[in-house]
Design a protein around this motif. Structure first.
Motif, PDB file in Angstrom:
ATOM      1  N   GLY A 120       0.749  -1.243  -0.069  1.00 36.32           N
ATOM      2  CA  GLY A 120       0.025  -0.155   0.150  1.00 36.32           C
ATOM      3  C   GLY A 120       0.784   1.241  -0.173  1.00 36.32           C
ATOM      4  N   PHE A 121       2.119   1.308   0.154  1.00 37.18           N
ATOM      5  CA  PHE A 121       3.021   2.560   0.451  1.00 37.18           C
ATOM      6  C   PHE A 121       3.126   2.831  -1.200  1.00 37.18           C
ATOM      7  CE2 PHE A 121       5.805  -1.213  -0.177  1.00 37.18           C
ATOM      8  CZ  PHE A 121       6.587  -0.803  -1.053  1.00 37.18           C
ATOM      9  N   ILE A 122       2.963   2.147  -2.044  1.00 37.15           N
ATOM     10  CA  ILE A 122       3.154   2.511  -3.487  1.00 37.15           C
ATOM     11  C   ILE A 122       1.724   3.392  -4.139  1.00 37.15           C
ATOM     12  CG2 ILE A 122       3.395   2.018  -5.906  1.00 37.15           C
ATOM     13  CD1 ILE A 122       4.818  -0.446  -5.128  1.00 37.15           C
ATOM     14  N   TRP A 123       0.629   2.877  -3.870  1.00 33.73           N
ATOM     15  CA  TRP A 123      -0.604   3.414  -4.088  1.00 33.73           C
ATOM     16  C   TRP A 123      -1.549   3.019  -3.108  1.00 33.73           C
ATOM     17  CZ3 TRP A 123      -5.498   2.156  -5.141  1.00 33.73           C
ATOM     18  CH2 TRP A 123      -6.430   3.016  -5.559  1.00 33.73           C
ATOM     19  N   SER A 124      -2.453   4.193  -2.770  1.00 30.23           N
ATOM     20  CA  SER A 124      -3.304   3.976  -1.611  1.00 30.23           C
ATOM     21  C   SER A 124      -4.786   4.480  -2.235  1.00 30.23           C
ATOM     22  CB  SER A 124      -2.983   4.109  -0.272  1.00 30.23           C
ATOM     23  OG  SER A 124      -4.090   3.809   0.478  1.00 30.23           O
ATOM     24  N   ALA A 125      -5.990   3.888  -1.811  1.00 33.79           N
ATOM     25  CA  ALA A 125      -7.116   4.701  -2.125  1.00 33.79           C
ATOM     26  C   ALA A 125      -7.295   5.753  -1.156  1.00 33.79           C
ATOM     27  CB  ALA A 125      -8.294   3.737  -2.087  1.00 33.79           C
ATOM     28  N   LYS A 126      -6.524   6.093  -0.146  1.00 32.59           N
ATOM     29  CA  LYS A 126      -6.697   7.095   0.909  1.00 32.59           C
ATOM     30  C   LYS A 126      -6.522   8.552   0.035  1.00 32.59           C
ATOM     31  CE  LYS A 126      -6.283   3.942   5.025  1.00 32.59           C
ATOM     32  NZ  LYS A 126      -5.347   3.702   6.174  1.00 32.59           N
ATOM     33  N   ASP A 127      -6.943   9.368   0.623  1.00 27.90           N
ATOM     34  CA  ASP A 127      -6.641  10.758   0.156  1.00 27.90           C
ATOM     35  C   ASP A 127      -5.284  11.282   0.655  1.00 27.90           C
ATOM     36  OD1 ASP A 127      -6.186  13.090  -0.629  1.00 27.90           O
ATOM     37  OD2 ASP A 127      -8.284  13.778  -0.351  1.00 27.90           O
ATOM     38  N   ALA A 128      -4.160  11.231  -0.002  1.00 25.81           N
ATOM     39  CA  ALA A 128      -2.815  11.419   0.380  1.00 25.81           C
ATOM     40  C   ALA A 128      -2.610  12.865   0.619  1.00 25.81           C
ATOM     41  CB  ALA A 128      -1.487  11.009  -0.697  1.00 25.81           C
ATOM     42  N   MET A 129      -3.184  13.848  -0.150  1.00 25.57           N
ATOM     43  CA  MET A 129      -3.177  15.230   0.078  1.00 25.57           C
ATOM     44  C   MET A 129      -3.955  15.588   1.383  1.00 25.57           C
ATOM     45  SD  MET A 129      -3.669  16.959  -3.743  1.00 25.57           S
ATOM     46  CE  MET A 129      -5.307  16.048  -4.038  1.00 25.57           C
ATOM     47  N   ARG A 130      -4.922  15.037   1.807  1.00 28.58           N
ATOM     48  CA  ARG A 130      -5.796  15.284   2.992  1.00 28.58           C
ATOM     49  C   ARG A 130      -4.724  14.910   4.100  1.00 28.58           C
ATOM     50  NH1 ARG A 130     -11.552  12.614   4.711  1.00 28.58           N
ATOM     51  NH2 ARG A 130     -11.633  13.783   6.853  1.00 28.58           N
ATOM     52  N   ALA A 131      -4.097  13.775   3.920  1.00 30.44           N
ATOM     53  CA  ALA A 131      -3.392  13.222   5.136  1.00 30.44           C
ATOM     54  C   ALA A 131      -2.388  14.181   5.426  1.00 30.44           C
ATOM     55  CB  ALA A 131      -2.748  11.986   4.740  1.00 30.44           C
ATOM     56  N   ARG A 132      -1.608  14.694   4.280  1.00 38.75           N
ATOM     57  CA  ARG A 132      -0.641  15.715   4.462  1.00 38.75           C
ATOM     58  C   ARG A 132      -1.065  16.875   5.022  1.00 38.75           C
ATOM     59  NH1 ARG A 132       1.028  13.881  -0.783  1.00 38.75           N
ATOM     60  NH2 ARG A 132      -0.048  15.503  -1.836  1.00 38.75           N
ATOM     61  N   ARG A 133      -2.062  17.561   4.654  1.00 40.39           N
ATOM     62  CA  ARG A 133      -2.830  18.531   5.308  1.00 40.39           C
ATOM     63  C   ARG A 133      -3.095  18.366   6.945  1.00 40.39           C
ATOM     64  NH1 ARG A 133      -6.506  18.752   0.629  1.00 40.39           N
ATOM     65  NH2 ARG A 133      -5.745  20.546  -0.749  1.00 40.39           N
ATOM     66  N   LEU A 134      -3.691  17.368   7.315  1.00 40.80           N
ATOM     67  CA  LEU A 134      -3.768  16.932   8.818  1.00 40.80           C
ATOM     68  C   LEU A 134      -2.389  16.934   9.423  1.00 40.80           C
ATOM     69  CD1 LEU A 134      -6.662  14.298   8.530  1.00 40.80           C
ATOM     70  CD2 LEU A 134      -6.844  16.829   9.006  1.00 40.80           C
ATOM     71  N   ALA A 135      -1.560  16.299   8.584  1.00 42.56           N
ATOM     72  CA  ALA A 135      -0.048  16.184   9.385  1.00 42.56           C
ATOM     73  C   ALA A 135       0.435  17.540   9.670  1.00 42.56           C
ATOM     74  CB  ALA A 135       0.894  15.269   8.697  1.00 42.56           C
ATOM     75  N   LYS A 136       0.093  18.582   8.543  1.00 37.93           N
ATOM     76  CA  LYS A 136       0.835  19.854   8.689  1.00 37.93           C
ATOM     77  C   LYS A 136       0.051  20.540   9.876  1.00 37.93           C
ATOM     78  CE  LYS A 136       3.571  23.105   7.725  1.00 37.93           C
ATOM     79  NZ  LYS A 136       4.902  23.131   7.489  1.00 37.93           N
ATOM     80  N   LEU A 137      -1.352  20.371   9.918  1.00 37.30           N
ATOM     81  CA  LEU A 137      -2.159  20.994  11.060  1.00 37.30           C
ATOM     82  C   LEU A 137      -1.743  20.541  12.498  1.00 37.30           C
ATOM     83  CD1 LEU A 137      -4.584  22.755  11.532  1.00 37.30           C
ATOM     84  CD2 LEU A 137      -5.911  20.943  11.299  1.00 37.30           C
ATOM     85  N   ASP A 138      -1.356  19.183  12.452  1.00 36.57           N
ATOM     86  CA  ASP A 138      -1.071  18.822  13.732  1.00 36.57           C
ATOM     87  C   ASP A 138       0.430  19.364  13.984  1.00 36.57           C
ATOM     88  OD1 ASP A 138      -1.304  16.909  15.777  1.00 36.57           O
ATOM     89  OD2 ASP A 138       0.452  16.256  14.984  1.00 36.57           O
ATOM     90  N   GLU A 139       1.215  19.608  13.055  1.00 35.11           N
ATOM     91  CA  GLU A 139       2.437  20.260  13.053  1.00 35.11           C
ATOM     92  C   GLU A 139       2.391  21.617  13.674  1.00 35.11           C
ATOM     93  OE1 GLU A 139       6.273  21.767  10.703  1.00 35.11           O
ATOM     94  OE2 GLU A 139       5.107  20.058   9.959  1.00 35.11           O
ATOM     95  N   VAL A 140       1.460  22.468  13.392  1.00 37.46           N
ATOM     96  CA  VAL A 140       1.302  23.910  13.615  1.00 37.46           C
ATOM     97  C   VAL A 140       0.009  24.050  14.605  1.00 37.46           C
ATOM     98  CG1 VAL A 140       2.300  24.413  11.353  1.00 37.46           C
ATOM     99  CG2 VAL A 140      -0.196  24.352  11.577  1.00 37.46           C
ATOM    100  N   GLN A 141      -0.431  23.246  15.183  1.00 42.51           N
ATOM    101  CA  GLN A 141      -1.610  23.468  15.893  1.00 42.51           C
ATOM    102  C   GLN A 141      -1.236  24.286  17.057  1.00 42.51           C
ATOM    103  OE1 GLN A 141      -3.068  19.781  17.657  1.00 42.51           O
ATOM    104  NE2 GLN A 141      -4.967  20.707  18.584  1.00 42.51           N
ATOM    105  N   ALA A 142      -0.001  24.038  17.681  1.00 44.92           N
ATOM    106  CA  ALA A 142       0.410  24.841  18.971  1.00 44.92           C
ATOM    107  C   ALA A 142       0.292  26.285  18.570  1.00 44.92           C
ATOM    108  CB  ALA A 142       1.197  24.290  19.854  1.00 44.92           C
ATOM    109  N   ARG A 143       1.056  26.552  17.432  1.00 42.03           N
ATOM    110  CA  ARG A 143       1.524  27.827  16.903  1.00 42.03           C
ATOM    111  C   ARG A 143       0.153  28.601  16.601  1.00 42.03           C
ATOM    112  NH1 ARG A 143       5.282  26.815  12.254  1.00 42.03           N
ATOM    113  NH2 ARG A 143       4.866  29.108  12.025  1.00 42.03           N
ATOM    114  N   LEU A 144      -0.720  27.880  15.807  1.00 51.54           N
ATOM    115  CA  LEU A 144      -2.157  28.470  15.701  1.00 51.54           C
ATOM    116  C   LEU A 144      -2.988  28.766  16.861  1.00 51.54           C
ATOM    117  CD1 LEU A 144      -3.824  28.852  13.256  1.00 51.54           C
ATOM    118  CD2 LEU A 144      -4.930  26.691  13.313  1.00 51.54           C
ATOM    119  N   ILE A 145      -2.912  27.940  17.847  1.00 50.16           N
ATOM    120  CA  ILE A 145      -3.699  28.347  19.016  1.00 50.16           C
ATOM    121  C   ILE A 145      -3.050  29.588  19.746  1.00 50.16           C
ATOM    122  CG2 ILE A 145      -4.373  27.586  21.641  1.00 50.16           C
ATOM    123  CD1 ILE A 145      -4.507  24.500  20.347  1.00 50.16           C
ATOM    124  N   HIS A 146      -1.936  29.709  19.817  1.00 52.00           N
ATOM    125  CA  HIS A 146      -1.255  30.865  20.375  1.00 52.00           C
ATOM    126  C   HIS A 146      -1.423  32.009  19.846  1.00 52.00           C
ATOM    127  CE1 HIS A 146       2.315  33.575  21.533  1.00 52.00           C
ATOM    128  NE2 HIS A 146       2.101  32.788  22.845  1.00 52.00           N
TER     129      HIS A 146
END
Length: 431
Positions: free
Chosen positions: A349-375
Motif C-alpha cells: 500500500g505504500f506505492i498507491w493507496s485509495a486513501k487521500d494522500a493530500m488530505r493526510a498531508r494537510r492533517l499532518a501539517k495542521l497537527d504540526e502547527v496546532q500549538a502555534r495556531l492556538i497561540h
C-alpha cells in the motif's frame, strides 16, 4: 426525504459506468463460445468505444501532475516485473528439464482431494450448474483487461488518481509474487497433473540432468538407499551411464546451458531459445494465473468496491475451480495463490493507496502547527493565523510542471498504455 445533490448523482453515474463497462467486456468476450459471429462484430466495437472514450477524456483530466510524479515508479515497477518474469521463465524450464522426459512420463500425479470433490459434485449438482462451473467464462487476459479498465477509469474520476501509481503497485506486487512463486516451485519439484504435457511441449533430454543423476536418481525409489543417505548425510551411490549433455556456445550466456538444458533442435542462439520458451508442465506451486486474478480482484476491491468487485471475486473462485477441474493445477496451488495474493497486496500500500494522500498531508501539517495556531488565535494575530492556515493548505497542493511538458507526457502515456492493452489482448488471448 431530501433529494441528493446533482454532483452526487453524477459521481454515482460515473462509478456505475465502470462496473457496466467491465461486465459488458466479460459478457461480450464470452460470445466467442456462444455466437462467434456476434463476437466478431461486438468485440472490436467495444474495444474501439473504450479506447475512444479514454482519449476524449484526456483534455479534461486534472491530475496529470500527479501522474507525472508516478511515472518513474511505474517504469521501475515494469522493469522489475519483466525481470521477475524472466527469472520465472528460466526456473520453469529448469524444473521441467532437470529430471528429463522419462520422469514426466512415468511419474503419477499426486492425490488431490479438491479434484475428487469436484468430480463428486458433478454427480450431485444440477446439470445446468455443472455446465456453468465448466464454462470458460473468464481467463488470464480478462483479468489483465479488467485491471487496465480500472487504471484508465481515473480519467472519469471513478478511481483515485494517479492511475500510473495504481499500475505501479499492481506490477510491483505481481513481480514480488512471481519471484516468490519461482523460489517455491524450484525448491521442491512436484509431478504434473498432466503427465503427457512435458513430452508434448518440450524437447528436453529424456534422461536426467547430471545433478539429478548424482543426487536424486540412486535414491529415488530404494528405501534402504534413502535410509542410508539420511544416516550418512552424504551421497554415496552412483548412477548408470547416460549420454553426454549438449553444450552450445552461448558466449557470455553459456552459464545458462547447464540450467536450461537446450537441445540441438532448439538452435544455437540463446536469444532464439528464450523466445521459444513456453509454460511449465510439472506442477508450479502456486498458480500464476490465480495470482493475477487475485491481484486484480484486490485492486478492484480497494480502488472501486461495489457490486462489480463482488462479481470479480465470484469469478476468481470460478477460475480456481476450473484450474483444478481442468487439471492445470492442484487444489493447493490455487488456495495458496489466493492468500498469498491478498497478503502481498496488503503489504504494498505504500506505492498507491485509495486513501487521500493530500488530505493526510494537510492533517499532518495542521497537527504540526496546532500549538502555534492556538497561540496566534489567543493573541488575536490574524496575520499569523492566515499564514499558518496557508501553510496547511499548501501542504496538500501538487507541484506544477510546465504545460507543454504535461501535454507531451499525457499524449505519450495514453499512446503507450493503449499499445500495452493491445499487446495484452494479442499475447494473452489464449490464456
Amino acid at each position: 426525504m431530501a433529494a441528493k445533490p446533482w454532483w452526487a448523482v453524477a459521481n454515482r453515474g460515473k462509478s456505475a459506468g465502470l462496473g457496466l463497462a467491465a461486465t459488458s467486456y466479460v459478457c461480450v468476450d464470452y460470445l466467442r463460445h456462444v455466437s462467434p459471429a456476434w463476437h466478431a462484430r461486438l468485440q472490436p466495437a467495444l474495444w474501439a468505444g473504450l479506447a475512444l472514450s479514454a482519449v476524449v477524456r484526456v483534455p479534461f483530466y486534472r491530475h496529470w501532475h500527479s501522474e507525472l510524479r508516478s511515472a518513474v515508479p511505474f517504469i521501475a515497477s515494469m522493469a522489475f516485473m519483466l525481470s521477475a518474469l524472466l527469472v520465472e521463465m528460466m526456473s520453469v524450464r529448469f524444473v521441467t528439464a532437470v529430471l528429463g522426459l522419462d520422469w514426466h512420463r512415468s511419474t503419477s500425479p499426486l492425490p488431490d482431494t479438491g479434484q475428487w470433490l469436484l468430480l463428486a459434485l458433478n454427480e450431485k449438482l444440477p446439470s445446468l450448474m455443472v455446465e456453468i462451473l465448466r464454462a470458460h467464462i473468464i481467463g488470464l487476459h480478462h483479468y489483465l483487461m479488467l485491471f487496465m479498465m480500472l487504471a484508465f477509469s481515473v480519467l472519469f474520476n471513478s478511481v483515485k488518481a494517479p492511475g500510473l501509481g495504481l499500475g505501479a503497485r499492481y506490477m510491483f506486487t505481481m513481480a514480488i509474487g512471481r519471484l516468490l512463486r519461482a523460489i517455491t516451485f524450484v525448491s521442491t519439484i512436484l509431478p504434473s497433473v498432466r503427465p503427457w504435457c512435458a513430452s508434448a511441449r518440450y524437447s528436453v533430454p529424456s534422461y536426467p540432468h547430471p545433478w539429478a543423476q548424482e543426487y536424486y536418481t540412486p535414491y529415488a525409489s530404494d528405501s534402504d538407499a534413502i535410509h542410508k543417505l539420511i544416516q550418512s548425510d552424504t551421497h554415496y551411490a552412483h548412477a548408470g551411464e547416460y549420454p553426454g549433455e549438449y553444450q552450445p556456445d552461448w558466449g557470455r550466456m553459456s552459464f545458462l546451458v547447464k540450467i536450461l538444458r537446450p537441445t540441438v533442435s532448439e538452435g544455437t542462439s540463446w536469444y532464439h531459445f528464450l523466445k521459444l520458451a513456453g509454460g511449465g508442465c510439472n506442477d508450479l506451486l502456486y498458480s500464476g494465473h490465480m495470482l493475477v486474478a487475485v491481484l486484480t480482484a484486490m485492486a478492484w476491491t480497494e480502488a472501486y468496491g461495489g457490486y462489480t468487485s463482488a462479481l470479480i471475486w465470484v469469478l476468481v473462485l470460478h477460475s480456481a475451480q476450473r484450474e483444478v477441474r481442468e487439471r492445470h493445477h492442484y487444489s493447493a496451488d490455487c488456495i495458496v495463490a489466493i492468500y498469498v495474493g491478498i497478503l502481498l497486496w496488503r503489504m504494498t500500500g505504500f506505492i498507491w493507496s485509495a486513501k487521500d494522500a493530500m488530505r493526510a498531508r494537510r492533517l499532518a501539517k495542521l497537527d504540526e502547527v496546532q500549538a502555534r495556531l492556538i497561540h496566534a488565535a489567543k493573541d488575536s494575530d490574524i496575520d499569523e493565523v492566515r499564514e499558518l492556515l496557508e501553510e496547511v493548505e499548501m501542504a496538500g497542493v501538487e507541484r506544477r510542471s510546465s504545460r507543454w511538458a504535461i501535454w507531451l507526457f499525457a499524449g505519450f502515456t495514453i499512446v503507450f498504455c493503449l499499445t500495452v492493452v493491445l499487446l495484452a489482448f494479442t499475447w494473452t488471448s489464449d490464456g
